[in-house]
Design an enzyme around this catalytic site. Structure first.
Site, PDB file in Angstrom:
ATOM      1  N   ASN A   1       8.263 -14.145  -6.026  1.00  0.00           N
ATOM      2  CA  ASN A   1       9.589 -13.512  -5.888  1.00  0.00           C
ATOM      3  C   ASN A   1      10.042 -13.336  -4.436  1.00  0.00           C
ATOM      4  O   ASN A   1      10.924 -12.538  -4.148  1.00  0.00           O
ATOM      5  CB  ASN A   1       9.668 -12.216  -6.712  1.00  0.00           C
ATOM      6  CG  ASN A   1       8.739 -11.131  -6.219  1.00  0.00           C
ATOM      7  OD1 ASN A   1       8.016 -11.318  -5.239  1.00  0.00           O
ATOM      8  ND2 ASN A   1       8.749  -9.997  -6.887  1.00  0.00           N
TER       9      ASN A   1
ATOM     10  N   TYR B   1      -0.973  -3.428  -0.580  1.00  0.00           N
ATOM     11  CA  TYR B   1      -0.738  -3.295  -2.021  1.00  0.00           C
ATOM     12  C   TYR B   1      -1.774  -2.395  -2.693  1.00  0.00           C
ATOM     13  O   TYR B   1      -2.016  -2.542  -3.891  1.00  0.00           O
ATOM     14  CB  TYR B   1      -0.752  -4.686  -2.675  1.00  0.00           C
ATOM     15  CG  TYR B   1       0.555  -5.450  -2.524  1.00  0.00           C
ATOM     16  CD1 TYR B   1       1.771  -4.913  -2.958  1.00  0.00           C
ATOM     17  CD2 TYR B   1       0.571  -6.737  -1.979  1.00  0.00           C
ATOM     18  CE1 TYR B   1       2.958  -5.622  -2.832  1.00  0.00           C
ATOM     19  CE2 TYR B   1       1.765  -7.458  -1.857  1.00  0.00           C
ATOM     20  CZ  TYR B   1       2.961  -6.890  -2.292  1.00  0.00           C
ATOM     21  OH  TYR B   1       4.141  -7.591  -2.186  1.00  0.00           O
TER      22      TYR B   1
ATOM     23  N   GLU C   1       4.113   1.565   5.420  1.00  0.00           N
ATOM     24  CA  GLU C   1       4.114   0.109   5.582  1.00  0.00           C
ATOM     25  C   GLU C   1       4.448  -0.295   7.022  1.00  0.00           C
ATOM     26  O   GLU C   1       3.830  -1.210   7.576  1.00  0.00           O
ATOM     27  CB  GLU C   1       5.106  -0.526   4.589  1.00  0.00           C
ATOM     28  CG  GLU C   1       4.615  -0.399   3.149  1.00  0.00           C
ATOM     29  CD  GLU C   1       5.645  -0.760   2.086  1.00  0.00           C
ATOM     30  OE1 GLU C   1       5.319  -0.644   0.898  1.00  0.00           O
ATOM     31  OE2 GLU C   1       6.782  -1.159   2.439  1.00  0.00           O
TER      32      GLU C   1
ATOM     33  N   HIS D   1       9.526  -8.835  -0.119  1.00  0.00           N
ATOM     34  CA  HIS D   1       9.082  -7.457  -0.357  1.00  0.00           C
ATOM     35  C   HIS D   1      10.041  -6.503   0.341  1.00  0.00           C
ATOM     36  O   HIS D   1      10.544  -6.805   1.424  1.00  0.00           O
ATOM     37  CB  HIS D   1       7.676  -7.243   0.225  1.00  0.00           C
ATOM     38  CG  HIS D   1       7.306  -5.787   0.329  1.00  0.00           C
ATOM     39  ND1 HIS D   1       6.795  -5.081  -0.733  1.00  0.00           N
ATOM     40  CD2 HIS D   1       7.437  -4.888   1.345  1.00  0.00           C
ATOM     41  CE1 HIS D   1       6.608  -3.818  -0.361  1.00  0.00           C
ATOM     42  NE2 HIS D   1       6.987  -3.675   0.893  1.00  0.00           N
TER      43      HIS D   1
ATOM     44  N   LYS E   1       7.892 -13.358   1.878  1.00  0.00           N
ATOM     45  CA  LYS E   1       6.568 -13.769   1.396  1.00  0.00           C
ATOM     46  C   LYS E   1       6.343 -15.257   1.697  1.00  0.00           C
ATOM     47  O   LYS E   1       7.272 -15.979   2.057  1.00  0.00           O
ATOM     48  CB  LYS E   1       6.476 -13.458  -0.099  1.00  0.00           C
ATOM     49  CG  LYS E   1       6.580 -11.955  -0.403  1.00  0.00           C
ATOM     50  CD  LYS E   1       6.513 -11.673  -1.903  1.00  0.00           C
ATOM     51  CE  LYS E   1       6.554 -10.176  -2.181  1.00  0.00           C
ATOM     52  NZ  LYS E   1       6.436  -9.883  -3.641  1.00  0.00           N
TER      53      LYS E   1
END
Ligand code: DAT
Ligand code: MG
Length: 150
Positions: free
Chosen positions: A114, A51, A128, A117, A11
């Protein structure tokens, strides 16, 4: 246990914090095979699609804004049980609940930052991978395969 492919994405915070090399190294050292990788600035529309299952959540807008705040490193890693093992390597969604030794448990603190992914199931991995790599993956024989697999 089948050979699988999983979608792993560093990310924007992971990229900005200089953790790209550390994260890639963990998957390499474990023995997984890199079959696709690119640095890209994702659009909000693309991230909303990624998402889409979370669109009703209160944190959705903040999540999309965070994910669009800088480039991400999109990758596909391949190998035996790659989806479940990839999730185990990441740790829990909330880094404070992640064991030391996991990527989130070692490198971050807040759920909303965080750093990484990973696909949560073989089916979502397929979706994905198709979304992030419409151009397809790189197929090749890894020279190390017979030293990693029996
Ligand atoms: P994961 O990324 O572990 O698969 P998820 O799919 O449930 O977790 O959620 C996607 C991301 O959304 C997650 O990595 C961080 C963010 N997120 C999830 N739950 C959140 C919460 N309660 N507050 C803020 N951000 C959250
Ligand atoms: Mg998820």
């Amino acid at each position: 246990m089948a050979t699988e492919q999983t979608y792993i994405m560093i990310k924007p915070d992971g990229v900005q914090r200089g953790l790209v090399g550390e994260i890639i190294a963990r998957f390499e050292k474990r023995g997984y095979k890199l079959v696709a990788m690119k640095l890209m600035q994702a659009s909000k529309e693309h991230l909303e699609k990624h998402y889409e299952d979370l669109s009703s959540k209160g944190f959705f807008n903040g999540l999309i804004k965070y994910m669009a705040s800088g480039p991400v490193v999109a990758m596909v890693w391949e190998g035996k049980d790659a989806v479940k093992q990839g999730r185990a390597m990441l740790g829990a969604t909330n880094p404070l609940a992640s064991a030391p030794g996991t990527i989130r448990g070692d490198y971050c603190i807040d759920t909303g930052r965080n750093i990484i992914h990973g696909s949560d199931a073989v089916d979502s991995a397929k979706k994905e991978i198709a979304l992030w790599f419409p151009e397809g993956l790189c197929q090749y024989t890894a020279a190390t395969a017979s030293w990693i697999y029996e």
